[in-house]
Design a protein around this motif. Structure first.
Motif, PDB file in Angstrom:
ATOM      1  N   GLU A 111       0.833  -1.196   0.000  1.00 53.90           N
ATOM      2  CA  GLU A 111       0.000   0.000   0.000  1.00 53.90           C
ATOM      3  C   GLU A 111       0.871   1.250   0.000  1.00 53.90           C
ATOM      4  O   GLU A 111       0.632   2.204  -0.763  1.00 53.90           O
ATOM      5  N   ASP A 112       1.888   1.253   0.872  1.00 52.78           N
ATOM      6  CA  ASP A 112       2.808   2.395   0.932  1.00 52.78           C
ATOM      7  C   ASP A 112       3.656   2.485  -0.333  1.00 52.78           C
ATOM      8  O   ASP A 112       3.923   3.585  -0.845  1.00 52.78           O
TER       9      ASP A 112
ATOM     10  N   GLN B 200       2.966   1.586  -3.377  1.00 52.63           N
ATOM     11  CA  GLN B 200       2.207   2.159  -4.486  1.00 52.63           C
ATOM     12  C   GLN B 200       2.220   3.689  -4.425  1.00 52.63           C
ATOM     13  O   GLN B 200       2.409   4.359  -5.453  1.00 52.63           O
ATOM     14  N   SER B 201       2.049   4.223  -3.234  1.00 44.65           N
ATOM     15  CA  SER B 201       2.063   5.681  -3.073  1.00 44.65           C
ATOM     16  C   SER B 201       3.440   6.252  -3.409  1.00 44.65           C
ATOM     17  O   SER B 201       3.545   7.322  -4.029  1.00 44.65           O
TER      18      SER B 201
ATOM     19  N   GLU C 229       3.956   6.321  -7.222  1.00 49.14           N
ATOM     20  CA  GLU C 229       3.232   7.431  -7.840  1.00 49.14           C
ATOM     21  C   GLU C 229       3.862   8.767  -7.470  1.00 49.14           C
ATOM     22  O   GLU C 229       3.927   9.683  -8.305  1.00 49.14           O
TER      23      GLU C 229
END
Length: 388
Positions: free
Chosen positions: A325-326, A328-329, A332
């Motif tokens: 989750e982290d 992916q951020s 981006e």
């Protein structure tokens, strides 16, 4: 020579000396494979011979299997000796002090090696199965085929001259994924840091003249979770395809060195393909930034694998372990745009198919693109501020 240049010279000399020692240690580990493997086997036999006679009688077939394992160790060592022929000439970009690679009994005393390196030799032999045997076809289908298909979709051979499409495969291991891409016509460069992998891949890519030329016994060091005696000693034939008989149609290179040290040029690659690689970093953010930096605008990054984070439990090694989750951020935030993003992809890694213990990863698979307008003023990548 001024003080600054003198400091640089000392630093370069120190690094070269450390690399030379690392290389010699790896070669020593390969060369001591037989001795160390037999030590473990001998210890088992000593214990066995102390058991009551009626126990030994019931373990007669077990004892016979130990003798077979001894024979397999000798056969594996013959393969290792072939790996080490001309081992000092495999790196064209840096000289390494000569190390004897012949018969153990006819060599001068050799350098020592780290205890964990014998285990790495055993792991390397098992990787022959994954990358270059028929038995590893299922794993390659799980792990390499999605990457290959994504690249062929992005750079369709019917639409573009794939010989001009530059693909980089960091963490190339024994070179099969990189070979498969080059075989399909792409300009492909594999990069590998581990001397164990580089020595083995040099043999596989440059010395195997025909398919199924050699025999290896990769599972003899797995003494637990064996269903049948023959499972432990079963042979595998390699390579399932000879890169010499079936050469790549695209340009194909293997480059030794640390990914972060070797690849620094902006906008150099059309595609970066990573498989079970990004979690090999102490700081995965550094990998993401570097991949972004070296990709051309509109270039793609294709990744498949878990987040094992290899340094997370190593003493005295710094490590961060972001969740996906982290991550992916982070991807981006660096500037990538996700084109595909899948989770729960079932993949195995170096799995003994006959073992009573089976494990798999629920890996992530994604395709990211570096936008055409990659940076604007005051954007910082790899710690370097760059104007648009």
């Amino acid at each position: 020579m001024d003080h600054e240049n003198l400091d640089d010279f000392h630093e370069t000399t120190t690094i070269a000396e450390e690399e030379r020692k690392n290389f010699e240690s790896v070669v020593a580990a390969f060369r001591n494979y037989r001795v160390n493997s037999l030590q473990k086997l001998n210890a088992t036999e000593v214990y066995l011979n102390r058991l009551p006679a009626h126990h030994q009688q019931m373990l007669k077939r077990y004892t016979e299997n130990l003798r077979r394992i001894r024979e397999c160790i000798d056969q594996n060592y013959k393969i290792i000796q072939k790996l080490l022929v001309d081992v000092n000439n495999i790196f064209s970009n840096e000289p390494v002090q000569a190390v004897c690679a012949g018969d153990h009994n006819n060599c001068n005393p050799e350098p020592g090696f780290r205890p964990n390196e014998i285990e790495t030799v055993e792991i390397t032999l098992k990787l022959f199965v994954r990358d270059w045997s028929s038995e590893g076809a299922e794993e390659r289908e799980q792990c390499y085929t999605p990457i290959i298909n994504a690249i062929m979709k992005a750079f369709n051979p019917e639409d573009v001259d794939v010989s001009r499409v530059r693909v980089l495969v960091p963490g190339a291991g024994l070179g099969r994924l990189a070979y498969e891409l080059a075989y399909r016509g792409y300009f492909c460069e594999g990069n590998e840091f581990s001397y164990f992998m580089l020595i083995a891949s040099n043999f596989l890519l440059n010395k195997c003249m025909w398919a199924d030329q050699f025999v290896l016994h990769p599972w003899i060091h797995q003494y637990v979770n064996n269903m049948k005696r023959k499972d432990q000693t079963r042979p595998i034939h390699f390579p399932d395809v000879s890169p010499i008989q079936a050469p790549p149609s695209g340009e194909f290179n293997m480059v030794a060195g640390d990914f972060l040290q070797v690849y620094n040029d902006w906008n150099a690659w059309d595609c970066v393909a990573t498989c079970f690689f990004i979690d090999c970093a102490n700081n995965v953010v550094e990998f993401v930034e570097r991949i972004y930096r070296i990709l051309k605008p509109e270039g793609i990054w294709v990744n498949l694998g878990p987040l094992l984070y290899h340094y997370s439990d190593i003493l005295n090694e710094g490590s961060i372990e972001p969740t996906y989750e982290d991550l992916q951020s982070i991807i981006e935030a660096v500037g990538f745009k996700f084109l595909r993003n899948e989770s729960g992809v079932r993949t195995k890694y170096n799995q003994n198919t006959q073992s009573m213990q089976q494990s798999e990863y629920l890996s992530v698979f994604f395709v990211c693109q570096k936008p055409h307008e990659t940076v604007t003023n005051d954007v910082e990548v790899d710690g370097v501020e760059r104007d648009g």
